[in-house]
Scaffold this motif. Structure first.
Motif, short mmCIF file in Angstrom:
data_model
loop_
_atom_site.label_atom_id
_atom_site.label_comp_id
_atom_site.label_asym_id
_atom_site.label_seq_id
_atom_site.Cartn_x
_atom_site.Cartn_y
_atom_site.Cartn_z
N TYR A 49 35.52 41.01 33.87
CA TYR A 49 36.31 41.52 34.98
C TYR A 49 35.48 41.57 36.25
CZ TYR A 49 33.71 45.64 33.52
OH TYR A 49 32.71 46.50 33.17
N LEU A 64 40.71 39.48 35.83
CA LEU A 64 40.03 38.95 34.65
C LEU A 64 39.58 37.53 34.96
CD1 LEU A 64 39.40 39.50 31.61
CD2 LEU A 64 41.52 38.30 31.10
N GLY A 136 41.95 42.78 34.36
CA GLY A 136 40.61 43.33 34.16
C GLY A 136 40.50 44.81 34.43
#
Length: 207
Positions: A49, A64, A136
């Protein structure tokens, strides 16, 4: 030979189902699938992330990052590379004749990276081929809760205020729900074994 289950077969004795055409087709299909999955796993890296706004707004914090290695890299690609023990996700803005790579975050406030020694192909982990937003945030909030919640609120705008408030409230409830209420002050025990609270109830009161 010895199979995975520990049964022993001689070279002359056929394996169970070895002569069945359908069994052979299933075995071949499973073998090909294993090869494909292995190659796919080696060619695709799910790396983590984004924690900083150096690539904002292209790749904001909480995204992400999906990375895959390539045989060569060119100007304009967003790559992930490692320097000084840290992983960076920046864009290639120049490659000189010696192969030294110059990178820079897309954030207009960022200056070109100046690493010593310069970044080379050996430092590159791979090219970023996808960076889905928000995916993320679970990891970002788990490792950096204050930073993660602040960026989540920024990304969601007005709805983010409500979302963060609900998340914080839920966390507070979960943290306090498991705590037992503190016991009150213990009553002092008198010389005869009676507590002060008991004596107060039994002793006569002056009118």
């Amino acid at each position: 030979m010895i199979t995975a289950t520990g049964r022993i077969f001689s070279r002359r004795s056929p394996l169970p189902g070895a002569g069945h055409p359908r069994a052979r087709k299933v075995a071949v299909s499973l073998g090909l699938l294993a090869v494909v999955l292995t190659l796919a796993a080696r060619s695709i890296i799910t790396h983590g992330y984004v924690t900083t706004p150096s690539m904002y707004p292209t790749i904001p914090p909480g995204s992400l990052v999906l990375v895959r290695p390539e045989p060569s890299y060119h100007v304009g690609q967003v790559i992930e590379f490692r320097r000084n023990g840290l992983d960076f996700v920046h864009r290639i803005i120049a490659i000189d004749s010696r192969g030294d790579i110059t990178t820079k975050g897309d954030n207009p406030r960022n200056a070109p990276d100046a690493f010593v020694p310069p970044t080379t192909r050996a430092n590159v982990i791979g090219v970023v081929y996808s960076a889905p937003r928000f995916l993320g945030f679970p990891s970002l909030i788990a490792h950096h809760p204050y930073v993660g919640l602040a960026w989540l609120r920024t990304e969601l705008g007005a709805r983010g205020e409500l979302a963060v408030s609900l998340v914080v409230g839920l966390l507070v409830l979960l943290m306090t729900a498991g705590r037992r209420p503190e016991a009150g002050a213990r009553a002092s025990v008198g010389p005869q074994g009676e507590s002060s609270a008991t004596r107060a109830k039994t002793e006569p009161q002056d009118d």
